[in-house]
Every structure is written in structure tokens, then in C-alpha cells.
Scaffold this motif. Structure first.
Motif, PDB file in Angstrom:
ATOM      1  N   ASP A  85       2.280   3.977  -7.816  1.00 38.76           N
ATOM      2  CA  ASP A  85       3.295   4.535  -6.987  1.00 38.76           C
ATOM      3  C   ASP A  85       4.947   4.397  -7.505  1.00 38.76           C
ATOM      4  OD1 ASP A  85       1.982   5.509  -4.840  1.00 38.76           O
ATOM      5  OD2 ASP A  85       1.855   3.519  -3.801  1.00 38.76           O
ATOM      6  N   LYS A 116       8.069  11.335  -1.096  1.00 36.10           N
ATOM      7  CA  LYS A 116       7.202  11.207  -0.210  1.00 36.10           C
ATOM      8  C   LYS A 116       5.913  12.139  -0.444  1.00 36.10           C
ATOM      9  CE  LYS A 116       8.167  10.160   4.059  1.00 36.10           C
ATOM     10  NZ  LYS A 116       8.727  10.454   5.633  1.00 36.10           N
ATOM     11  N   VAL A 121       3.962  11.082  -3.536  1.00 36.72           N
ATOM     12  CA  VAL A 121       3.032   9.795  -3.216  1.00 36.72           C
ATOM     13  C   VAL A 121       1.964  10.153  -2.442  1.00 36.72           C
ATOM     14  CG1 VAL A 121       2.839   7.568  -2.066  1.00 36.72           C
ATOM     15  CG2 VAL A 121       4.775   8.246  -3.196  1.00 36.72           C
ATOM     16  N   SER A 163       0.838  -1.064   0.023  1.00 30.58           N
ATOM     17  CA  SER A 163       0.094  -0.045   0.071  1.00 30.58           C
ATOM     18  C   SER A 163       0.786   1.179   0.184  1.00 30.58           C
ATOM     19  CB  SER A 163      -1.070   0.067   1.404  1.00 30.58           C
ATOM     20  OG  SER A 163      -0.132   0.236   2.307  1.00 30.58           O
ATOM     21  N   SER A 164       0.351   2.338  -0.275  1.00 31.64           N
ATOM     22  CA  SER A 164       0.940   3.550  -0.516  1.00 31.64           C
ATOM     23  C   SER A 164       1.323   3.982   1.218  1.00 31.64           C
ATOM     24  CB  SER A 164       0.137   4.507  -0.643  1.00 31.64           C
ATOM     25  OG  SER A 164      -0.169   4.713  -2.214  1.00 31.64           O
ATOM     26  N   ASN A 165       0.770   3.621   2.106  1.00 30.68           N
ATOM     27  CA  ASN A 165       1.127   3.828   3.459  1.00 30.68           C
ATOM     28  C   ASN A 165       2.617   3.065   3.841  1.00 30.68           C
ATOM     29  OD1 ASN A 165      -0.816   5.511   4.178  1.00 30.68           O
ATOM     30  ND2 ASN A 165      -2.338   3.924   4.640  1.00 30.68           N
TER      31      ASN A 165
END
Length: 771
Positions: free
Chosen positions: A347, A384, A387, A297-299
Motif C-alpha cells: 500500500d 483509493k 489501493v 490492513s488495506s481496509n
């Protein structure tokens, strides 16, 4: 006083004035709707222009650079000059659209091409932003007033032969936006200014369309046109109802800046993704992904990037590859989890884009190498924020993007010879970088805070440098004026003295003292002035008074001239604050010269006509003696004894041109190399603009970065300053051309760093797609 300067008379734009106009065939009810709509639109346009000045002034006041501020001021001026034409052109389009409702179309202009992402570039990005803004404006009107607009279109269709839809309705938002854009086509403004004007059009014209549609529908219902269609009453816009009166400045610029923030993001990023897909396998290596690989995930990606950020190297080397570093972390994470983990496609595209942007940045010759290493450490924080927020790629005002641009702009004038440990700019950039590396986790607000701090810092530095730069310009312009005046004085002295033999004291007086009087007169009054001519006449009289003259009338002329001459000399030297002691010596020696001149006249009387002597001597009466005495010349009452010999003054022949040097100035250096007028190097010099940054290669190891602060036209000097505003270099046009010819000068590109990097990446991706 009656004036119609800002009024657009409807009669002037109405096609009814034409005898062949088809508008006469429109139903009366539709003609009334047209006239009322035109009146409301005219009033709304006037409100737009009345508030445009204030809005653009607010934007100029918030500008972060002189160039940006000048763009807004130029837009204000352009808008004022073309206001009347825009109003007339817009209303003309409205009337023409109504006039065509009962005409069959012979042809119509081709529709606007859809935005092609295959040809995406920064220039087309302008068209993209404009298109997105228009779509958004139209969508808001349709969302708010769609039912009323649809009913109005249906009623129009019941009255005219031409088939209409909401887009082709003459008072529909799509048509009105097109009419306005067409009327504004003569404005030479940048896209950001155009977007502001469009936003004002939305605020003052489109926001009141609900009222226009309601009144138009009611008028047609009263005329019996489809009364069964029921429309909701107009809903007033509370922000407009309570709007401040015209002329009151509001915080419109903040609204305008925020309104486009999230519009069109997906379109721009999607276009970049499409271009990236063509580059996979060539510029971007294809990843061998296991079939069962699970995208993180992006997290999770943010957590990995934060891990890398905390361990980022102090110096980013050329072989540092963010993608490889991240791949290594994912490999270890996959081994630990027992299942292949990969970065998701979106991403990964962001990572590839940011990596390519920083490849350009770290390769950019405009950035000094020492600061390039600092800026390179921002790659992970910038990745960051990209994203988290995809507007990073599409929005020029994004705080992270602006921070990078501001750092690069400030670094433009930083020289490698500057002491990094003690230089305040280097320390500030280092502080910003370190703060991001230490504190940025996932809240992009930190970029806005750091941007505000950095702008405050560079603003203080800029004000100090601009003050010193202005002083440098003033001093150089003053020196140039003095040099020009010195040339004028030199010419005047040489015209009168060169080739003559005169008493040494007179030559010294003119060269050392009277030249200063002439300089001062030339600077204060100019060479066309009465004062300048008077100073030259005094010099001419002085030279004549000490020359040998044989003609009898010369004695009387000398007698009449001397009192006024000495007075003019004293006043002139006093005005130039010449040294009183030296002045006294000069006048003492000058008095002796004039006494000797009178005595020579006396001795030169012919002996064979002694009777002529008495009248000649008698001509010098008591009044004339008194005038000479007042001027400082005492003539003897008795004749000198024949045996007494008058000592002749020291004479000097002026054979060399007189050259006046400024204090501390050395004689002219050897003549410069000469290049033909059409030489390419001279053209490069002529293309230099004040404010341009250049880099001089002084020798193999040393480079000097400086800015062209002024071109002093009278002397032809080009004055360069460093980033503090201090003069560091002075060159002539020919001298600069020689430097260009030997490739010792390099122009530095002062365009925004991120924008240049993005343009380069887009250009490279397009080439790959076309290959």
C-alpha cells in the motif's frame, strides 16, 4: 463469376514444389496430418479476416476520439490490403516447420528476450502487453487440450528424428502464435489493435485446435502410430458451435476489451515496485519504523483515506503532501492504540506512485492553473481506487484513469480568461470532483458512471464545436477563393487599364461593375474557362470602343461590335445582380460615348474627297441602324450643323494600380518581417499540424489557448479557433514564425495526461536506478 481473390492455394505455399525439399522424407501419415491441419488452419484464418472488419468497425464506432477512430479505420484498411500475404506467410511457416522435422538444426533464431523490468517504459509496456496476451492464449489451449497435444507430440517424436516438445510442435499453440505474429509483422498497427487481432486469432484459430488434435491423433492411430495412447474425444466450444454466420456483427469488442483486464497486472505493478525500491532514501524518504510496528490492513487504510477525503481542502496548495497527512493520522491512531501502526509495504508503494503521478499533474504546464486546482482534489479518490484495484497502473481503459484523461483533454482548451462561475465545462468538472469526494467510499463503479456522464457531456460540446469549426473552415476557404479571384480580376484590370487615358465612366464601369462580373465568373468557372475568356473579351471590346481610332476600317468594326458588346454587358451585369439604377446610368453615358464616336468618324472624312462620303454613309443601311437602335444607340439621319460642338466626355488617366477590397477589408498592412527559409522558427511553424493546441502569450498577464483549425493554402493563412470552434486568431506563416522566435507561442501536449505522468515517473525512477 469464378474468383480466387481470397483463396490461398496450398500448392503455392507447399515446399514440395522444391526439388531439393526434404519434405519428401516425411512419413506419408505425417504428410496427411500436415495437409489436413493446413486446410483447417486456412479455413480458420479466413474466418478471422472475414470477421476482423466487423470487429474493428465496432471498436471504431465506440471510439472516444477522432484519432482513436482513425486508428481503427486505418487498421481495417491495412488488414484488407495485407490479408493475402498474411495468410500465405502463416501457412508457409507451418509447412516449413513440418519440413524441418527430419532435419538436424544448423542453427535457430534466438529466443525472445524475457521482459526486463529494469528497462520498463511505456514502449516496453507494449511488448509486455503482447507477451502477456500470448502467454494467456497458449495457457488456455494447454489447459483445455493439453493431453491431446501431448499425445500428438509423442506420436510426432516416434516418426521423426528431431526431438519435439509441445512448444516446438508445428501445430502447437506456441508455434502457431509465433507463426501468426511473424506473418503480421508488416502490419503498422498500434498495440491495442494488435491485441484485438490476437484475440481474434484465439477465437477463430486456437479455439478449434481441439478438433485438429483429435483428428490428427486419430489419423496417426489408424496408421499404427502408438495406438496404445488413448486421447479424449474433441470437446466442441459451445460458443463457436452456435456462433453467428460470417458477416453477422456480434459484440466482440466488449469481449475483447474485458479479456485482458486482469492479465499481467502483477507483473507491471511488480516492475514498478522494483523501480520504487531503488528510489527509497532519495526521492522517497525512508520511514523510521519501530521494530514492533504493525502494518494496517488495506481496509483500515481505506477508512483513513475516506476520513481525509471528507476533510479535503477546497483548494489543493503546492505544499499539500498526502503522505505527510496520512502519517499524521497514523501517529494519532498509534498513540490511541498504544502500538505503532504503519502502512503495509504494498500500500505504501501505491501511495508513493499516486503521489508522484499527481506531482507531475500539478506541475504540468498544459493544464490551466484554475482547473489544476480542481483536478488536484482527485488525488485521494484516485489513491483509493489504486489501493482497491492495481489494474489502475497497467490498464489504459481503467474507468478512473480514463476519467482523469478525459477531464484533462477537455480542459486543454480552457482559457484562464473564461468565467469559471458561468462556464459549463468548469461547472461539470467541479460537479464530477465533488461527487467523488462526497460519494466514493469503496465501490469503483462510480468512476464508470461519472465517465459515461462526462463523455456524454463532452460529446455534445465536441459536436457543437466541430460544427462551428467546420463552418469557420468553410468560411475561410470561401474567403481564400474570393481573395484569389480578386487578385485575378485585379491583374486583368491593371493589364488593360494601367497607363491608359479613358472616359471616366468606362473606368468606373469596369472597376465598380464589370469587376464583380469577372469575380463571379472566376469563382464559378475558373480562369481556364470559356466564360472567363468571354468576360475578358467583352472588357477588351469595351475599352477599344471608347478609344480614338483614325483608320477607316475602325468605323465598320465599331458598327459591327456595338450591338453584341452592349448585349454582353447587360447580360453580365444582370448575372452579377448589379444595381439596376446604376446600370441604367452607365448605359446612358456609354450610349452617348458611342454616338459621339460615330459622329467623330463622320466629321473626320477628308474634305478633298467629298465623293467618298456618300459611299461611306451609305454603308450604314437601315438594317444596321435598326441593330444599333435595338442596342440603345440612335444615330441622327441628318448631319449635325457644323457650328454644333460635341461635348467631350470627362477623361481620366489610370496611373495607380487598381486594388479591389473585400467588404470591410482595410488596405494591406505594413510588410511582415522576413526570415531566412532555413530559420528554426519557420521549421517550427511547418511542424504545426491541424488540430494542435497552442498557447499565445498576448502580454504579461493574458494568454490565449487555441487550436489550429485550418491552413488555407491559397492565402497561406493559419486559422485558430477556441474550444467552442469560434475563430479567435489568424496568422501568416511568417507571422507565426516571428511569434515562435520571441517565445510567445507554446505548444500544448495533448497526449493522455495519466500516460504522460506515468511515463515521467517511470523515466525518473529508471534514472535514479542507473545513477
Amino acid at each position: 463469376m469464378k474468383t480466387d481473390a481470397n483463396v490461398v492455394h496450398l500448392s503455392k505455399v507447399s515446399p514440395e514444389q522444391s526439388p531439393t525439399s526434404p519434405v519428401g522424407r516425411l512419413p506419408v501419415a505425417l504428410t496427411n496430418v500436415r495437409d489436413k491441419a493446413a486446410q483447417q488452419l486456412k479455413t480458420a484464418l479466413q474466418a478471422l479476416f472475414d470477421n476482423a472488419d466487423d470487429t474493428l468497425f465496432e471498436m471504431a464506432d465506440r471510439a472516444t476520439s477522432n484519432a482513436e477512430q482513425n486508428a481503427f479505420f486505418e487498421a481495417m484498411r491495412d488488414l484488407r490490403l495485407k490479408r493475402k500475404n498474411i495468410e500465405r506467410g502463416f501457412l508457409q511457416k507451418v509447412f516449413e516447420a513440418f519440413a524441418n522435422l527430419n532435419q538436424y538444426e544448423i542453427g535457430k533464431p534466438a529466443p525472445l528476450d524475457a521482459v526486463s523490468f529494469d528497462t520498463l517504459s511505456l514502449v516496453q509496456n507494449d511488448a509486455l502487453e503482447e507477451s502477456v496476451a500470448l502467454d494467456s492464449m497458449v495457457a488456455k489451449v494447454v489447459s483445455r487440450d493439453g493431453a491431446a497435444l501431448s499425445h500428438l507430440t509423442t506420436r510426432f517424436n516416434a516418426m521423426v528424428s528431431k526431438k519435439l516438445d509441445d512448444k516446438s510442435n508445428p501445430v502447437g499453440p506456441t508455434s502457431l502464435c509465433e507463426f501468426f505474429l511473424d506473418a503480421c509483422s508488416s502490419l503498422g498497427v498500434e498495440i491495442r489493435v494488435k491485441l484485438i487481432i490476437l484475440k481474434l486469432f484465439e477465437k477463430y484459430v486456437l479455439s478449434d485446435l481441439d478438433q485438429l488434435y483429435a483428428e490428427a491423433n486419430q489419423a496417426l492411430i489408424a496408421a499404427g502410430v502408438l495406438p496404445e495412447l488413448k486421447s479424449s474425444p474433441a470437446r466442441r466450444n459451445p460458443s463457436r458451435a452456435s456462433a453467428a454466420p460470417s458477416g453477422t456483427r456480434q459484440d466482440t469488442s466488449t469481449e475483447l476489451s474485458a479479456e485482458f483486464a486482469d492479465e499481467g497486472v502483477q507483473e507491471v505493478f511488480g516492475a514498478l515496485q522494483e523501480l520504487l525500491s531503488q528510489a527509497r532514501g532519495s526521492v522517497i524518504p525512508r520511514r523510521n519504523r519501530p521494530a514492533d510496528a504493525m502494518p494496517i490492513s488495506s481496509n483500515d487504510l481505506m477508512r483513513l483515506l475516506s476520513h481525509m477525503q471528507q476533510r479535503a481542502p477546497a483548494q489543493v496548495s503546492d505544499d499539500f503532501d498526502l503522505r505527510e497527512q496520512l502519517e499524521g493520522l497514523l501517529t494519532r491512531a498509534s498513540a490511541k492504540a498504544g502500538k505503532a501502526r504503519v502502512v503495509g509495504e504494498v500500500d505504501e508503494d501505491v501511495i508513493n506512485l499516486v503521489s508522484m503521478l499527481f506531482e507531475f499533474i500539478l506541475d504540468d504546464r498544459t493544464l490551466p492553473d484554475s482547473l489544476k486546482a480542481l483536478i488536484g482534489r482527485l488525488q485521494i479518490p484516485m489513491l483509493k481506487v489504486a489501493v482497491i484495484d492495481k489494474t489502475f497502473f497497467s490498464r489504459g481503459s481503467h474507468p478512473a484513469r480514463r476519467l482523469l484523461n478525459e477531464i484533462a483533454s477537455a480542459a486543454l482548451g480552457w482559457g484562464e480568461q473564461d468565467d469559471a462561475q458561468r462556464d459549463s465545462l468548469y461547472q461539470k468538472i467541479e460537479q464530477v470532483v465533488q461527487r467523488l469526494l462526497n460519494d466514493f467510499v469503496d465501490d469503483p463503479v462510480i468512476f464508470s458512471e461519472l465517465l459515461a456522464e462526462f463523455l456524454a457531456f463532452t460529446g455534445d460540446e465536441r459536436r457543437r464545436s466541430e460544427l462551428l469549426e467546420q463552418r469557420t473552415r468553410d468560411a475561410e476557404e470561401g474567403s481564400a477563393k474570393a481573395a484569389m479571384a480578386r487578385r485575378e480580376v485585379e491583374q486583368a484590370l491593371n493589364e488593360r487599364l494601367l497607363g491608359k487615358t479613358l472616359p471616366e465612366v468606362v473606368v468606373r464601369l469596369l472597376q465598380e461593375a464589370w469587376s464583380k462580373v469577372l469575380m463571379l465568373t472566376c469563382l464559378k468557372h475558373g480562369v481556364e474557362s470559356v466564360e472567363w475568356q468571354a468576360a475578358l473579351a467583352t472588357m477588351d471590346d469595351l475599352v477599344w470602343s471608347v478609344e480614338l481610332h483614325e483608320e477607316p476600317e475602325a468605323r465598320m468594326r465599331l458598327l459591327e461590335m456595338v450591338p453584341g458588346l452592349l448585349k454582353a454587358l447587360r447580360e453580365g451585369m444582370a448575372s452579377a445582380a448589379f444595381d439596376p439604377f446604376s446600370t441604367g446610368e452607365f448605359f446612358s453615358q456609354l450610349e452617348a460615348l458611342h454616338v459621339q464616336a460615330f459622329q467623330r468618324f463622320k466629321r473626320s472624312l477628308p474634305e478633298e474627297h467629298p465623293q467618298d462620303d456618300a459611299p461611306a454613309l451609305a454603308e450604314i443601311d437601315e438594317e444596321q441602324r435598326a441593330a444599333l437602335a435595338e442596342a440603345g444607340i440612335e444615330l441622327p439621319l441628318l448631319e449635325l450643323p457644323a457650328a454644333e460642338v460635341v461635348e467631350e466626355p470627362a477623361m481620366v488617366e489610370v496611373v495607380e494600380e487598381i486594388i479591389l477590397l473585400a467588404p470591410g477589408e482595410l488596405r494591406a498592412a505594413e510588410p511582415e518581417a522576413s526570415l531566412p527559409d532555413d530559420d528554426e522558427s519557420l521549421l517550427q511553424v511547418d511542424n504545426l499540424r491541424v488540430g494542435s493546441w497552442v498557447e499565445f502569450q498576448e502580454d504579461e498577464e493574458h494568454k490565449l489557448r487555441c487550436k489550429l483549425a485550418a491552413v488555407i493554402k491559397p492565402t497561406g493563412k493559419y486559422i485558430f479557433v477556441n474550444r467552442t470552434g469560434m475563430k479567435v486568431l489568424e496568422k501568416t506563416r511568417m507571422g507565426l514564425a516571428v511569434e515562435f522566435r520571441r517565445n510567445a507561442i507554446r505548444l500544448l501536449d495533448d497526449a493522455l495526461l495519466f500516460d504522460r505522468a506515468l511515463e515521467s515517473v517511470i523515466g525518473n525512477l529508471r534514472k535514479l536506478k542507473g545513477a
